[in-house]
Write an enzyme that holds these catalytic residues in place. Structure first.
Site, PDB file in Angstrom:
ATOM      1  NE  ARG A  34      -3.882  -2.282   1.919  1.00 46.19           N
ATOM      2  CZ  ARG A  34      -4.602  -2.697   0.873  1.00 46.19           C
ATOM      3  NH1 ARG A  34      -4.742  -1.915  -0.183  1.00 46.19           N
ATOM      4  NH2 ARG A  34      -5.201  -3.875   0.875  1.00 46.19           N
ATOM      5  CG  ASP A  35       1.497   5.575  -2.229  1.00 51.61           C
ATOM      6  OD1 ASP A  35       2.126   5.589  -3.307  1.00 51.61           O
ATOM      7  OD2 ASP A  35       1.599   6.492  -1.373  1.00 51.61           O
ATOM      8  CB  ILE A  36       3.402   5.713   2.864  1.00 52.32           C
ATOM      9  CG1 ILE A  36       3.467   5.795   4.361  1.00 52.32           C
ATOM     10  CG2 ILE A  36       3.965   6.951   2.181  1.00 52.32           C
ATOM     11  CD1 ILE A  36       4.881   5.793   4.921  1.00 52.32           C
ATOM     12  CG  ASN A  92       4.129   9.170 -11.738  1.00 47.23           C
ATOM     13  OD1 ASN A  92       3.355   9.505 -12.625  1.00 47.23           O
ATOM     14  ND2 ASN A  92       3.753   9.101 -10.466  1.00 47.23           N
ATOM     15  CB  VAL A 101      10.581   6.112  -5.254  1.00 46.46           C
ATOM     16  CG1 VAL A 101      11.443   4.945  -4.771  1.00 46.46           C
ATOM     17  CG2 VAL A 101       9.918   6.827  -4.082  1.00 46.46           C
ATOM     18  CG  HIS A 105       7.027   3.192  -8.163  1.00 49.28           C
ATOM     19  ND1 HIS A 105       8.292   3.741  -8.297  1.00 49.28           N
ATOM     20  CD2 HIS A 105       6.177   4.242  -8.082  1.00 49.28           C
ATOM     21  CE1 HIS A 105       8.200   5.058  -8.277  1.00 49.28           C
ATOM     22  NE2 HIS A 105       6.927   5.389  -8.167  1.00 49.28           N
TER      23      HIS A 105
HETATM   24  P1  AMP Z   1       6.413   8.444  -7.661  1.00 48.19           P
HETATM   25  O1  AMP Z   1       6.205   9.932  -7.699  1.00 48.19           O
HETATM   26  O2  AMP Z   1       5.700   7.758  -8.800  1.00 48.19           O
HETATM   27  O3  AMP Z   1       7.873   8.088  -7.578  1.00 48.19           O
HETATM   28  O4  AMP Z   1       5.668   7.928  -6.358  1.00 48.19           O
HETATM   29  C1  AMP Z   1       6.305   7.439  -5.238  1.00 48.19           C
HETATM   30  C2  AMP Z   1       5.231   6.967  -4.295  1.00 48.19           C
HETATM   31  O5  AMP Z   1       5.828   6.251  -3.238  1.00 48.19           O
HETATM   32  C3  AMP Z   1       4.379   8.075  -3.663  1.00 48.19           C
HETATM   33  O6  AMP Z   1       3.006   7.862  -3.984  1.00 48.19           O
HETATM   34  C4  AMP Z   1       4.639   7.913  -2.162  1.00 48.19           C
HETATM   35  O7  AMP Z   1       3.507   8.177  -1.378  1.00 48.19           O
HETATM   36  C5  AMP Z   1       5.067   6.467  -2.075  1.00 48.19           C
HETATM   37  N1  AMP Z   1       5.919   6.124  -0.938  1.00 48.19           N
HETATM   38  C6  AMP Z   1       7.033   6.765  -0.514  1.00 48.19           C
HETATM   39  N2  AMP Z   1       7.560   6.141   0.555  1.00 48.19           N
HETATM   40  C7  AMP Z   1       6.760   5.064   0.804  1.00 48.19           C
HETATM   41  C8  AMP Z   1       6.778   4.029   1.784  1.00 48.19           C
HETATM   42  N3  AMP Z   1       7.724   3.965   2.731  1.00 48.19           N
HETATM   43  N4  AMP Z   1       5.790   3.101   1.751  1.00 48.19           N
HETATM   44  C9  AMP Z   1       4.840   3.152   0.800  1.00 48.19           C
HETATM   45  N5  AMP Z   1       4.778   4.109  -0.150  1.00 48.19           N
HETATM   46  C10 AMP Z   1       5.717   5.056  -0.139  1.00 48.19           C
END
Ligand code: AMP
Length: 120
Positions: A34-36, A92, A101, A105
């Protein structure tokens, strides 16, 4: 393209078990959690276990087994999350795609009407 992988990115730490996650599904090649900071009723991230920085990197260099395993994880998530009415999958990518990140993903968003693909 430079696909240099940073092993200190947060999803690498999740894969190593250094930081916790809310796992939804896991197989040999992929992890879904799950996204945080969820942006929809359902917001799950599917990541490969291999060191790929982006969708295009994964598509170019991942083995057939890794690619199949990843897509099977997407199928498992879409089934277990009850998104029969539909969902959106977003990868993205780099600067223009606003990727935060640097570990590939796929966002799986659903559980509600999502509206237009991009803001007008
Ligand atoms: P992006 O902009 O596509 O790289 O999205 C990165 C996603 O990772 C964002 O939606 C964040 O909310 C999510 N995220 C960052 N850290 C964590 C974590 N520790 N656990 C789950 N999701 C995360």
């Amino acid at each position: 393209m430079d696909y240099t992988y940073d092993p200190e990115n947060i999803f690498a730490k999740i894969l190593r078990g250094d930081i916790p996650n809310q796992t939804v599904f896991e197989n040999d090649h992929a992890l879904a959690f799950r996204d945080i900071a969820p942006q929809a009723a359902v917001h799950v991230l599917v990541i490969p276990k291999g060191p790929y920085v982006s969708l295009d990197h994964f598509a170019r260099d991942a083995s057939a087994d890794e690619q199949v395993g990843f897509m099977q994880a997407v199928a498992a998530v879409s089934e277990s999350e009850g998104v029969d009415a539909g969902f959106r999958a977003i990868a993205n990518t780099r600067s223009h795609g606003v990727q935060e990140v640097p570990h590939f993903h796929l966002h799986i968003l659903g559980g509600q009407q999502l509206g237009p693909m991009l803001p007008k």
